[in-house]
Design a protein around this motif. Sequence first.
Motif, PDB file in Angstrom:
ATOM      1  N   VAL A  47     -75.285  -3.188  87.629  1.00  0.00           N
ATOM      2  CA  VAL A  47     -76.607  -4.077  87.767  1.00  0.00           C
ATOM      3  C   VAL A  47     -77.783  -3.355  88.525  1.00  0.00           C
ATOM      4  N   PRO A  48     -77.378  -2.687  89.775  1.00  0.00           N
ATOM      5  CA  PRO A  48     -78.372  -1.926  90.390  1.00  0.00           C
ATOM      6  C   PRO A  48     -79.090  -0.620  89.450  1.00  0.00           C
ATOM      7  N   ILE A  49     -77.972  -0.074  88.860  1.00  0.00           N
ATOM      8  CA  ILE A  49     -78.420   1.242  87.875  1.00  0.00           C
ATOM      9  C   ILE A  49     -79.382   0.544  86.847  1.00  0.00           C
ATOM     10  N   PHE A  50     -78.838  -0.516  86.105  1.00  0.00           N
ATOM     11  CA  PHE A  50     -79.600  -1.156  85.095  1.00  0.00           C
ATOM     12  C   PHE A  50     -80.879  -1.692  85.623  1.00  0.00           C
ATOM     13  N   GLU A  51     -81.082  -2.129  86.799  1.00  0.00           N
ATOM     14  CA  GLU A  51     -82.364  -2.719  87.044  1.00  0.00           C
ATOM     15  C   GLU A  51     -83.271  -1.420  87.360  1.00  0.00           C
ATOM     16  N   ALA A  52     -82.902  -0.286  87.758  1.00  0.00           N
ATOM     17  CA  ALA A  52     -83.699   0.846  88.329  1.00  0.00           C
ATOM     18  C   ALA A  52     -83.939   1.462  86.955  1.00  0.00           C
ATOM     19  N   LEU A  53     -82.902   1.330  85.854  1.00  0.00           N
ATOM     20  CA  LEU A  53     -83.276   2.170  84.539  1.00  0.00           C
ATOM     21  C   LEU A  53     -84.564   1.426  83.993  1.00  0.00           C
TER      22      LEU A  53
END
Length: 69
Positions: A47-53
């Motif tokens: 999730v943190p990767i998806f949010e930053a992406l």
Amino acid sequence: MSNRPIEHGRPEELREAVVTAIAQALLAGVTANGRAVLAVSGGKSPVPIFEALAAQALPWDRVTVTLVD
């Protein structure tokens, strides 16, 4: 996209490096082919990767995101 290891000192640096690498690969795909595909695993850990992406300035209308699991 390269298979080289991504160096990092802290988790935040790793996240930033991974997001940058994914964004560059997606942009290269759109530039070369007019479209790009991002296949991702589900769950809460990415999730943190998806949010930053999601915050990246990419042509999202030409990117397909799909699940692999």
